[in-house]
Every structure is written in structure tokens, then in C-alpha cells.
Scaffold this active site. Structure first.
Site, mmCIF file in Angstrom:
data_model
loop_
_atom_site.group_PDB
_atom_site.id
_atom_site.type_symbol
_atom_site.label_atom_id
_atom_site.label_comp_id
_atom_site.label_asym_id
_atom_site.label_seq_id
_atom_site.Cartn_x
_atom_site.Cartn_y
_atom_site.Cartn_z
ATOM 1 N N ASP A 147 -9.919 13.779 7.613
ATOM 2 C CA ASP A 147 -9.641 12.727 6.649
ATOM 3 C C ASP A 147 -9.455 13.147 5.261
ATOM 4 O OD1 ASP A 147 -7.530 11.250 5.991
ATOM 5 O OD2 ASP A 147 -8.745 8.512 6.166
ATOM 6 N N TYR B 128 -4.870 14.093 -2.975
ATOM 7 C CA TYR B 128 -5.223 13.457 -1.824
ATOM 8 C C TYR B 128 -6.075 14.172 -1.180
ATOM 9 C CZ TYR B 128 -4.101 9.931 1.692
ATOM 10 O OH TYR B 128 -3.718 8.737 2.940
ATOM 11 N N HIS C 250 1.088 -1.121 0.355
ATOM 12 C CA HIS C 250 0.164 0.219 -0.373
ATOM 13 C C HIS C 250 0.464 1.589 0.045
ATOM 14 C CE1 HIS C 250 -3.582 2.132 1.415
ATOM 15 N NE2 HIS C 250 -2.679 3.805 1.882
ATOM 16 N N GLU C 251 1.713 1.188 0.856
ATOM 17 C CA GLU C 251 2.957 1.938 0.865
ATOM 18 C C GLU C 251 3.554 2.968 0.014
ATOM 19 O OE1 GLU C 251 2.294 4.494 3.079
ATOM 20 O OE2 GLU C 251 1.062 3.379 4.354
ATOM 21 N N GLU D 62 -5.771 6.285 -2.326
ATOM 22 C CA GLU D 62 -6.304 5.616 -1.321
ATOM 23 C C GLU D 62 -6.762 4.045 -1.422
ATOM 24 O OE1 GLU D 62 -4.919 4.574 1.677
ATOM 25 O OE2 GLU D 62 -4.162 6.449 1.468
ATOM 26 N N HIS E 171 1.509 3.810 -2.892
ATOM 27 C CA HIS E 171 1.250 6.246 -2.912
ATOM 28 C C HIS E 171 2.526 6.161 -4.170
ATOM 29 C CE1 HIS E 171 -1.947 6.326 -0.900
ATOM 30 N NE2 HIS E 171 -1.552 5.592 0.377
ATOM 31 N N HIS F 160 -10.219 7.746 3.360
ATOM 32 C CA HIS F 160 -9.417 6.449 3.384
ATOM 33 C C HIS F 160 -11.159 5.860 3.916
ATOM 34 C CE1 HIS F 160 -5.964 7.697 4.877
ATOM 35 N NE2 HIS F 160 -5.511 6.630 5.099
#
Lengths: 349, 132
Positions: free
Chosen positions: A263, A187, A172-173, A196, A176, A268
Site C-alpha cells: 500500500d 502518495y 475523503h475522496e 490519507e 484528495h 492507510h
């Protein structure tokens, strides 16, 4: 030599004009020809589109196919520059489990991108992969800093545990970073939720590919290996958004879209919608999700028409375009893409 | 930099090193940490008198500071600046003394150092909440 009718170049509008003036028998023959001509044009266009290759794919760098990983120990500080180098590419495992987990999970992530999408790291140019572990004290998070570094906390043991343990979390990271180098989805709001979601999709694909799971055997959970008792059994569910833990309120369809300032506009939260679309598409197609469904998502992510401020509808339209281009306008894959977005009530336009 | 919201004393008992400021009876603070890879909201709410004296003073200073003071932060709307990277926390603090109100939002990594102790204190009191 007999003349092959299908080799004759008669513009379709001329055929249509002649058909309008012809008697009934001739008209039917001309209309049949028009229909056949249209089918050949579609097939020709699809074949032409499928043979398009990017320049990057044709010119891999020397050493492509092997990642360049460096894992740093932040020793519980919150410094945002790399700390002590704990393990670099090719070195044997060390005593620190977190260091090894980060190293291995980055390796699995690189492997998916290389094996399946022929992508050479975060920037497709072999960018070194730098993971910073033991960030902060009891830090309940992992993040991409926008400058080539991925940070991993140890968790507090209640909400999260060691975040390096999650192969999907590491995937996931890193994704990005891929997104930043491609569509650079802003974002915030819908584009942020897409950012996301793309990370969840490829994070899940990294896990499925590594474990050899098909769409039926995959759990479609995100973060199942890093949650503590407070968030068990997982952070998110692509199969059933909103059910992953007690606090999960991800919507599965646009009916539940959450308008919030929290957020960055619920990035998310609303990611549940495109996440579920991907799940429906992958399971409708069947087999391994990293093959057709994953390829369609990857083609979309690297499509220059995907702009940073993309909406769900725009992204959906590009996935359908990607499916039609690669598999054909009347393919099962394209039909599955339409089904997936219909199911989550995103208009494809 | 301390990491606001990640650690703290969950007991809420007075810390001898940080005496409570009973003169700040009108001060009221709410706190929300959103984002992170979990996308989980942590919230807290307390009177200024429930905060350690030096942390309550930080809240009072944030309320008193001119809106355009560098590093103070902006209103929630003004602070809708897209953060660098992804999965970082966002902190929102609402401070009031009954007549004046300030809502301040910072992305993790852009928290002014003066505000860090206050956020750490509030983070220690915060509990998870289903995202709105």
C-alpha cells in the site's frame, strides 16, 4: 505632553547593553522594560500575521458558494471516462439512490469547505465536481483518479456496501483533490500517510459539520456507513486507531509505525498517527472540531511551506506554526497542537 | 478491463471453460492486493496446477518474459512508482518455478491486459489479512 515610555523606540539590544552597565535598581527597571517590550513585539507580530489574507479569498469567482456537480452512471463498467450523465447541478433527485447520495454528499462537502474555509471547490476556483457511481462489478472501493474524477463502487456486500452512502467517504475522496491542488503530498511513505490522514480529517469534519456534532458527540469513525459485515463497525477510528475492525492494525503513535512496501508504504496504516494527533488536538481544544482544529489543519494544508515530501515532523511543525499565527503563540490552541503531537510521539521540528 | 481481485469464484472448483494445467506442477504463485480506501490486504497463494490452464500460462509467460519487456511490470522495488490519484489498489504477484523468482507490482489502472485474467483468478481465491 508627557512622553509615553512604551512609545519610545529603543532597540532591545541597546536596552540590554545599558542594563549590563547599570546599578541594581536601574538594571531591574530596564529588564522589566525589556520583558514588556518583548511581549508587545510578540503581540504585534501575531496581530500582523493574523491579518494576512490570501488573494484568492479576496477575489471569489462569480457563482462562488454554489457547487457545480455532475453525477455519472458507470453502469458497472470499469471505463475511466464519465458514463451516462444521471444528475447535474440543480436537478431534482432521480430514482437511483447512489446517484442522489453522491450528489448530496458532494454538496455537504462543498458546504464545509465554503462555509468554514471559504474555499471554492477542489481547486478553490470552482472546479466542477464529477462523481462516477456504480463503477465496476461488486467493486469494493472508492478513489480519486488524479484527473478530477471520483469513482464509487457498489461493494460486494461483505467487505463494503454502496460507497456513495458515506458522507465522510465522499468528503475523503474530494479532499484528495484539494490536497493535490495544494500541498500535493506524494502518495508514498509518510507524505502518503499524511495525504490519507488529511482526507480522513476533512471527511470526518464534513460529517460532523453536517450533523452538528461537537468533539464529544462525534464518533470519529471513518467509513461506518459503507462497511459490510466483514469490516464492521468501520474502516478506521481516529479516536482509537487499530480498533475499527478485525483487520485494523493502524498505529496510534510512532512506536507502532509500520515499515512496509505494501500500500505505497502503508499509507492507510500509518495515517493512524496524524489522525490520532488531530483527534487529541480537537478534543483538547473542545467545541466543534471544524473551528479551531480544522482551521489549523486547513491553514497548514494550504501553506506553501508544506512540501510534497513532507514528513510527519515537518507537518507537525507547520500545524504548530499555523496555530501560533492564527491564535497566538501562547494560546490554548497552540498548546493543544503541541500536546497532540507529543501524545503520538511525533517530534515537532 | 476486468477488475482483478474484486470478483471471482470463491468455491475454487474447476471451471469447465478454464481447465487446470497439471503440467505446471513446479509453478507457484502468491498474490497480494493492497490499498483501496479500506487499506485492506487481500492475499492468496496457490500452485500453478491449481490455476485454470490459460491463467497458469499467463504466470509462466510473466516468469519467462525479459525483465525489461514493456508492460510486464517491474520488481517490487522498481515498481515503487507513485500512482496517479489516491485510494487505488496495488497488486503484487510473486511467481516461481522453483529455480527462478519474479515479483511484479502494478498499480490498478496500469495492469497489462495479459495479466488481468491471472489477477482476476487469484483475486477470487484471496482472503483478507491484517496489513503487515
Amino acid at each position: 505632553m508627557s512622553l509615553q515610555p512604551l512609545a519610545c523606540i529603543i532597540p532591545p539590544d541597546l536596552l540590554a547593553a545599558v542594563a549590563r552597565e547599570a546599578d541594581a535598581t536601574q538594571r531591574q527597571a530596564l529588564l522589566d522594560t525589556l520583558q514588556l517590550d518583548q511581549s508587545f513585539r510578540v503581540v504585534r507580530a501575531e496581530n500582523a500575521a493574523r491579518t494576512v489574507e490570501t488573494t484568492r479569498a479576496l477575489t471569489p469567482r462569480v457563482g462562488a458558494g454554489t457547487p457545480s456537480r455532475s453525477i455519472y452512471d458507470q453502469k458497472h463498467s470499469t471505463a475511466t471516462t464519465p458514463g451516462t450523465l444521471a444528475r447535474s447541478e440543480g436537478q431534482a433527485p432521480v430514482a437511483d439512490v447512489s446517484v442522489n447520495q453522491a450528489y448530496d454528499n458532494f454538496g455537504y462537502t462543498y458546504k464545509l469547505y465554503w462555509d468554514i474555509f471559504h474555499r471554492d471547490s477542489i481547486d478553490d476556483q470552482g472546479l466542477p465536481i464529477e462523481g462516477l457511481v456504480h463503477f465496476g462489478a461488486n467493486y469494493d472501493n472508492a478513489f480519486w483518479d488524479g484527473a478530477g474524477h471520483m469513482f464509487f463502487g457498489d461493494g460486494d456486500g461483505q467487505m463494503l456496501t454502496d460507497t456513495t452512502k458515506g458522507i465522510d467517504v465522499v468528503g475523503h475522496e474530494l479532499t484528495h483533490g484539494v490536497t493535490q491542488h495544494e500541498a500535493n503530498l506524494t502518495y508514498s511513505g509518510q507524505s502518503g500517510a499524511l495525504n490519507e490522514s488529511v482526507s480522513d480529517v476533512f471527511g470526518s469534519l464534513v460529517k460532523q459539520y453536517h450533523l452538528g456534532q461537537d468533539v464529544a458527540t462525534a464518533d470519529w469513525l471513518i467509513g461506518a456507513d459503507i462497511v459490510g459485515p466483514q469490516l464492521a463497525p468501520a474502516l478506521r477510528s481516529m479516536k482509537a486507531p487499530g480498533t475499527a475492525n478485525h483487520y485494523d492494525n493502524q498505529p496510534a503513535t510512532m512506536d507502532g509505525y509500520v515499515h512496509t512496501t505494501s500500500d505505497n508504504g502503508g499509507v492507510h496504516t500509518n495515517s493512524g498517527i496524524p489522525n490520532h494527533a488531530f483527534y487529541v488536538i480537537a478534543t483538547t481544544i473542545g467545541g466543534n472540531a471544524w473551528e479551531a482544529a480544522g482551521q489549523i489543519w486547513y491553514d497548514t494544508l494550504v501553506d506553501p511551506r508544506l512540501r510534497p515530501n513532507a514528513t510527519f515532523s515537518k507537518f507537525a511543525a507547520l500545524t504548530l506554526r499555523s496555530a501560533r499565527t492564527r491564535y497566538g503563540a501562547s494560546s490554548n490552541e497552540a498548546a493543544a497542537v503541541k500536546t497532540g503531537w507529543d501524545e503520538v510521539k511525533v517530534r515537532v521540528r | 478491463m476486468n477488475l482483478p481481485g474484486s470478483t471471482g469464484d470463491p468455491s475454487g472448483l474447476p471451471d469447465p471453460a478454464h481447465p487446470r494445467d497439471m503440467s505446471d506442477a513446479g509453478l507457484h504463485v502468491t498474490y497480494r492486493r493492497s490499498g483501496g480506501i479500506a487499506g485492506l490486504d487481500l492475499v492468496a497463494e496457490c500452485a500453478g496446477s491449481d490455476l485454470p490452464q490459460d491463467h497458469a500460462r499467463v504466470a509462466r509467460d510473466l516468469l519467462d518474459a525479459p525483465a525489461d519487456e514493456p508492460g510486464r511490470g517491474g520488481t517490487e522495488r522498481e515498481a515503487a512508482v507513485v500512482p496517479a490519484g489516491a485510494d487505488r489498489f496495488t497488486y503484487t504477484v510473486h511467481i516461481t518455478d522453483g529455480t527462478r523468482h519474479r515479483t511484479l507490482t502494478w498499480s490498478e489502472g496500469a495492469v497489462p491486459s495479459a495479466a488481468e485474467p491471472l489477477l482476476a483468478s487469484l483475486g477470487g481465491l484471496a482472503t483478507p489479512q491484517r496489513a503487515p
